[in-house]
Design an enzyme around this catalytic site. Sequence first.
Site, PDB file in Angstrom:
ATOM      1  N   PHE A  38       0.855  -1.196   0.000  1.00 35.97           N
ATOM      2  CA  PHE A  38       0.000   0.000   0.000  1.00 35.97           C
ATOM      3  C   PHE A  38       0.883   1.235   0.000  1.00 35.97           C
ATOM      4  CE2 PHE A  38      -2.282   3.535   1.859  1.00 35.97           C
ATOM      5  CZ  PHE A  38      -3.478   3.502   1.167  1.00 35.97           C
ATOM      6  N   ASP A  40       9.227   2.572   1.453  1.00 34.58           N
ATOM      7  CA  ASP A  40       8.084   3.351   1.937  1.00 34.58           C
ATOM      8  C   ASP A  40       7.951   3.116   3.439  1.00 34.58           C
ATOM      9  OD1 ASP A  40       5.635   4.362   2.691  1.00 34.58           O
ATOM     10  OD2 ASP A  40       4.507   3.460   1.039  1.00 34.58           O
ATOM     11  N   LYS A  66       2.744  10.186   7.936  1.00 34.70           N
ATOM     12  CA  LYS A  66       2.063   9.851   9.191  1.00 34.70           C
ATOM     13  C   LYS A  66       2.666  10.498  10.442  1.00 34.70           C
ATOM     14  CE  LYS A  66      -0.738   6.110   7.610  1.00 34.70           C
ATOM     15  NZ  LYS A  66      -0.425   5.332   6.424  1.00 34.70           N
TER      16      LYS A  66
HETATM   17  C1  LIG Z   1      -0.705   5.610   4.944  1.00 34.11           C
HETATM   18  C2  LIG Z   1       0.305   5.160   3.984  1.00 34.11           C
HETATM   19  C3  LIG Z   1       0.553   5.857   2.789  1.00 34.11           C
HETATM   20  C4  LIG Z   1      -0.285   7.031   2.346  1.00 34.11           C
HETATM   21  O1  LIG Z   1      -0.214   8.114   3.206  1.00 34.11           O
HETATM   22  P1  LIG Z   1      -1.330   9.267   3.145  1.00 34.11           P
HETATM   23  O2  LIG Z   1      -0.827  10.297   4.091  1.00 34.11           O
HETATM   24  O3  LIG Z   1      -2.620   8.654   3.556  1.00 34.11           O
HETATM   25  O4  LIG Z   1      -1.372   9.753   1.750  1.00 34.11           O
HETATM   26  C5  LIG Z   1       1.582   5.416   1.985  1.00 34.11           C
HETATM   27  N1  LIG Z   1       2.332   4.354   2.323  1.00 34.11           N
HETATM   28  C6  LIG Z   1       2.129   3.666   3.456  1.00 34.11           C
HETATM   29  C7  LIG Z   1       3.004   2.507   3.779  1.00 34.11           C
HETATM   30  C8  LIG Z   1       1.097   4.029   4.323  1.00 34.11           C
HETATM   31  O5  LIG Z   1       0.878   3.316   5.429  1.00 34.11           O
END
Ligand SMILES: *Cc1c(COP(=O)(O)O)cnc(C)c1O
Length: 409
Positions: free
Chosen positions: A141, A226, A255
């Site tokens: 994700f 990520d 986050k």
């Molecule tokens: C939450 C998340 C995103 C996206 O972040 P947003 O601030 O919601 O755009 C991308 N990568 C990972 C691993 C995430 O947990």
Amino acid sequence: MRAGEHLMLMEEIIALEERHTSGLNVKRPIALVRGQGAMVWDADGRAYLDCMTGHGVATLGHCHPEVTAAIQTQAATLVACSEAVYNDQRAALMEELTHHTPGDLKRVFLCNSGAESIEAAIKFARFFTGRTEVVAAMRGFHGRTLGALSATWNAKYRDPFLPLVPGFRHVPFNNLAAMEDALTDQTAAVIIEVIQGEGGVHPADPAYLEGLRALCTERGVLLIVDEVQTGMGRTGRWFACEHFGVLPDMLCLGKALGGGVPMGAVIWREALGKLPAGIHGSTFGGNPLACAASRAVVHVMERDDLPGRAARLGAKLLADLRAIRSPLIREVRGRGLMVGVELRRRATQVLRALMERGVLAMPAGSTVVRLLPPLVIAEEQLDQVVQAMAQALADVMDTRGEAAREEEE
Ligand SMILES: *Cc1c(COP(=O)(O)O)cnc(C)c1O
């Protein structure tokens, strides 16, 4: 409650929001109005232990006094200041944050969310390599804007919006041979979560990541890690890639980075160099308010060794959850204070039962209950979470007949 402030009832809040909300979220029927540390309160005054933390944002808990003070002071000093000029808070944050990033991860692009950091990383990878393709992992994700969504696996998120950005493909996670097959001479980057969050809390195999790093280097492919969810101490190290001794070419953060103020970042290797002026940008990126909040996060994490605390409390949490004897549990996994309890059934009812027992948790995929408590949570509070989990699982077992019928409908 300040004098003169109108106290809205829970039903009023929900009705008002329902009148205008996008409809995009499956919301629980509570309205949260206040938070302190690991606790949040709904409009009826009911308290919950917060293991959602706004999707893993509030790593320092809610309204941490130092984050609050930093925001208040900066709000009264300078808020609007783009990267057209230099700024004290931004300069200091870049220096202080990269003090903790591994290797030569020293170049920083600041933005406002996780998806924005992924978008930027994809563009930068294309620019640095002169290639266009990206390989991502199944169950991964990476966010919901068109570029980030192209890297995201879940068909439910993708299918309504096809066609996405061309040149993306997905391979099984933890399978190096599949990755090797997917790379071409046009591959700019591999993008991966070292612990998949949304996909169900699945950690990578150390040998896989080691092999992946070597493979990317050999093929001239950039490795984008990520860490939007795993970064900033969540897993017991400042960055989860440190558990594996793997140095990414680019690190994506979001986050927890801004202590609750929206913020994202891409941090890349000095070896890649600077980018040319004007090829990317963000109006709000690097604004002093977010930078000041983020500096407070970095300071408190350093001083109180919150990554160390996450490692210690997380090991205990994993052990305590594994000790729960419930036929509903298939597996408990995670690292630090990022924990998934995989059930033999859908997570919905256990999440509801947990909420009734005063604990807010989140799903990750359909069968995993995900716990992302603040790193400052007290040990007794974490014990309460474990107790509530055991009770919630028992509650669901008691109503199993009823539940099974409900789910069939
Ligand atoms: C939450 C998340 C995103 C996206 O972040 P947003 O601030 O919601 O755009 C991308 N990568 C990972 C691993 C995430 O947990």
